[in-house]
Design a protein around this motif. Sequence first.
Motif, mmCIF file in Angstrom:
data_model
loop_
_atom_site.group_PDB
_atom_site.id
_atom_site.type_symbol
_atom_site.label_atom_id
_atom_site.label_comp_id
_atom_site.label_asym_id
_atom_site.label_seq_id
_atom_site.Cartn_x
_atom_site.Cartn_y
_atom_site.Cartn_z
ATOM 1 N N MET A 197 -5.169 13.056 5.286
ATOM 2 C CA MET A 197 -4.658 11.737 5.704
ATOM 3 C C MET A 197 -5.011 10.650 4.687
ATOM 4 S SD MET A 197 -4.174 9.039 7.966
ATOM 5 C CE MET A 197 -5.654 8.563 8.827
ATOM 6 N N LYS A 198 -6.313 10.717 4.229
ATOM 7 C CA LYS A 198 -6.747 9.716 3.238
ATOM 8 C C LYS A 198 -5.862 9.752 1.997
ATOM 9 C CE LYS A 198 -11.157 10.448 2.731
ATOM 10 N NZ LYS A 198 -12.522 10.458 2.242
ATOM 11 N N SER A 199 -5.578 10.992 1.512
ATOM 12 C CA SER A 199 -4.777 11.058 0.271
ATOM 13 C C SER A 199 -3.340 10.627 0.537
ATOM 14 C CB SER A 199 -4.862 12.420 -0.393
ATOM 15 O OG SER A 199 -4.396 13.412 0.438
ATOM 16 N N GLN A 200 -2.857 10.834 1.778
ATOM 17 C CA GLN A 200 -1.485 10.374 2.078
ATOM 18 C C GLN A 200 -1.428 8.845 2.097
ATOM 19 O OE1 GLN A 200 -1.352 12.759 5.661
ATOM 20 N NE2 GLN A 200 0.590 13.645 4.986
ATOM 21 N N ILE A 201 -2.456 8.238 2.685
ATOM 22 C CA ILE A 201 -2.503 6.771 2.725
ATOM 23 C C ILE A 201 -2.605 6.211 1.306
ATOM 24 C CG2 ILE A 201 -3.943 4.783 3.402
ATOM 25 C CD1 ILE A 201 -4.229 6.013 6.108
ATOM 26 N N LEU A 202 -3.458 6.869 0.509
ATOM 27 C CA LEU A 202 -3.632 6.442 -0.874
ATOM 28 C C LEU A 202 -2.295 6.518 -1.610
ATOM 29 C CD1 LEU A 202 -6.051 5.624 -2.553
ATOM 30 C CD2 LEU A 202 -6.427 8.022 -3.125
ATOM 31 N N LYS A 203 -1.584 7.611 -1.404
ATOM 32 C CA LYS A 203 -0.293 7.807 -2.083
ATOM 33 C C LYS A 203 0.702 6.730 -1.630
ATOM 34 C CE LYS A 203 2.832 11.388 -3.497
ATOM 35 N NZ LYS A 203 2.605 12.465 -4.356
ATOM 36 N N ALA A 204 0.732 6.454 -0.314
ATOM 37 C CA ALA A 204 1.677 5.454 0.204
ATOM 38 C C ALA A 204 1.373 4.074 -0.397
ATOM 39 C CB ALA A 204 1.587 5.408 1.723
ATOM 40 N N LEU A 205 0.078 3.737 -0.492
ATOM 41 C CA LEU A 205 -0.287 2.427 -1.044
ATOM 42 C C LEU A 205 0.053 2.347 -2.528
ATOM 43 C CD1 LEU A 205 -3.753 1.804 0.680
ATOM 44 C CD2 LEU A 205 -1.571 0.745 1.234
ATOM 45 N N ARG A 206 -0.175 3.454 -3.223
ATOM 46 C CA ARG A 206 0.125 3.470 -4.660
ATOM 47 C C ARG A 206 1.612 3.334 -4.896
ATOM 48 N NH1 ARG A 206 -4.318 7.554 -6.174
ATOM 49 N NH2 ARG A 206 -5.705 6.137 -7.278
ATOM 50 N N GLU A 207 2.388 4.077 -4.107
ATOM 51 C CA GLU A 207 3.831 4.043 -4.326
ATOM 52 C C GLU A 207 4.402 2.663 -4.011
ATOM 53 O OE1 GLU A 207 5.206 7.525 -2.251
ATOM 54 O OE2 GLU A 207 4.557 8.803 -3.921
ATOM 55 N N ALA A 208 3.855 2.020 -2.970
ATOM 56 C CA ALA A 208 4.368 0.700 -2.583
ATOM 57 C C ALA A 208 4.019 -0.330 -3.655
ATOM 58 C CB ALA A 208 3.775 0.295 -1.255
ATOM 59 N N ASN A 209 2.831 -0.178 -4.236
ATOM 60 C CA ASN A 209 2.367 -1.108 -5.262
ATOM 61 C C ASN A 209 2.350 -2.550 -4.781
ATOM 62 O OD1 ASN A 209 1.241 -1.569 -7.708
ATOM 63 N ND2 ASN A 209 3.198 -1.704 -8.826
ATOM 64 N N SER A 210 2.386 -2.768 -3.459
ATOM 65 C CA SER A 210 2.170 -4.096 -2.886
ATOM 66 C C SER A 210 1.686 -3.856 -1.441
ATOM 67 C CB SER A 210 3.440 -4.927 -2.950
ATOM 68 O OG SER A 210 4.239 -4.716 -1.835
ATOM 69 N N TYR A 211 1.793 -4.863 -0.576
ATOM 70 C CA TYR A 211 1.243 -4.702 0.778
ATOM 71 C C TYR A 211 2.052 -3.719 1.623
ATOM 72 C CZ TYR A 211 -1.686 -8.634 -0.321
ATOM 73 O OH TYR A 211 -2.611 -9.445 -0.906
ATOM 74 N N VAL A 212 1.316 -2.906 2.374
ATOM 75 C CA VAL A 212 1.965 -2.039 3.362
ATOM 76 C C VAL A 212 1.286 -2.353 4.689
ATOM 77 C CG1 VAL A 212 2.478 0.329 4.043
ATOM 78 C CG2 VAL A 212 2.169 -0.213 1.636
ATOM 79 N N SER A 213 2.089 -2.630 5.721
ATOM 80 C CA SER A 213 1.467 -3.039 6.978
ATOM 81 C C SER A 213 0.786 -1.853 7.650
ATOM 82 C CB SER A 213 2.504 -3.656 7.910
ATOM 83 O OG SER A 213 3.308 -2.636 8.450
ATOM 84 N N GLY A 214 -0.271 -2.159 8.407
ATOM 85 C CA GLY A 214 -1.002 -1.134 9.151
ATOM 86 C C GLY A 214 -0.038 -0.395 10.082
ATOM 87 N N GLN A 215 0.864 -1.159 10.676
ATOM 88 C CA GLN A 215 1.836 -0.585 11.607
ATOM 89 C C GLN A 215 2.693 0.502 10.919
ATOM 90 O OE1 GLN A 215 1.863 -1.314 14.774
ATOM 91 N NE2 GLN A 215 3.520 0.150 15.154
ATOM 92 N N GLU A 216 3.169 0.160 9.713
ATOM 93 C CA GLU A 216 3.987 1.126 8.954
ATOM 94 C C GLU A 216 3.218 2.417 8.698
ATOM 95 O OE1 GLU A 216 6.003 0.059 5.072
ATOM 96 O OE2 GLU A 216 5.932 -1.896 6.070
#
Length: 326
Positions: free
Chosen positions: A1-20
Amino acid sequence: MKSQILKALREANSYVSGQELCEQFQVSRTAVWKAVHQLNEEGYIIEAVRNKGYRIVESPDVLSVKEIESLISTKWAGSEIQYYDETDSTNTRAKTWAENGAIHGALVVADMQSAGKGRRGRSWESPKGTNIYLSIILRPQMQPMQAPMLTLVMAHSIAKTLRDVPEINVKIKWPNDIVLHKKKVCGILTEMSAEIDYINYVVIGVGINVNGDQVPEELEKSATTLSIEEKKKFKRSELIAAILKQFETDYELFCETKDLSEFQKTYNQILVNQDREVRVLEPGNEYNGYALGINETGELLVRREDGRIEKVFAGEVSVRGIYGYV
Ligand code: BTN
């Protein structure tokens, strides 16, 4: 899960909401918050802003399966990874894994090697916490005699990655050393298990001197690190992910022709020996000549003083500059 969150944040390269993040990974807000908290404990800086969400600000130079997986965007290169804080040699680990059925593209990475192997039975300096030691397992459909070209493909991939992304002006010293300011920063050791007409597997081992502040005294004249030359530090996992991506593309291109015709031009453009006088050290046959670049099968064309052009095959031969390593 941690690496998935890390990947999502990296790919977004800006804010990602907790809800998303909750919806994407089907977990609670608390679980997301906990994962982010753990990542921050590990040295990442992830800021949390009310009404905006999470944003990754800084990642440490972490080497781990999770870190590499969160950065990788390949189809098969590195699709399975074994990581060791310390091992004897990633090539040895990769060969054992290959014997036990590892798939094409499986990757072994280590932070330190206690018995790092160089070419021709030499050892490879492998201190902890600073360098890249990796080995990729391949199961190519080609004749064993074509396999040495894969080493040149890897040299091309590494040089292209370093030149493109962090814009480091590395060059290739034929056949497969990567040099920076005339000193070696990377070596490649390819090993193969094959029958006469069938490759069981190939292991390509790559050692890159990345963040070290010094090299052992006896190597100072001929070796260096990216960090010494560029005066900055690099994220090893990012470099690994970028190299794998480039290698995957290059390997597929190579497989279309099973020769180096697609790489010859770029390889020769960054070949440090190109148009220089070299000394060819062939067992029982040493001579000086003028390096003209590689042909489509990776041999170095050398014009001898009498005008004859020799095709130098990588195997047993070593080529030096007439005044030293390059
Ligand atoms: C050379 O002599 O230039 C080749 C050096 C290759 C070193 C790498 S480090 C990762 C892999 N594991 C090894 O034991 N050797 C290769």
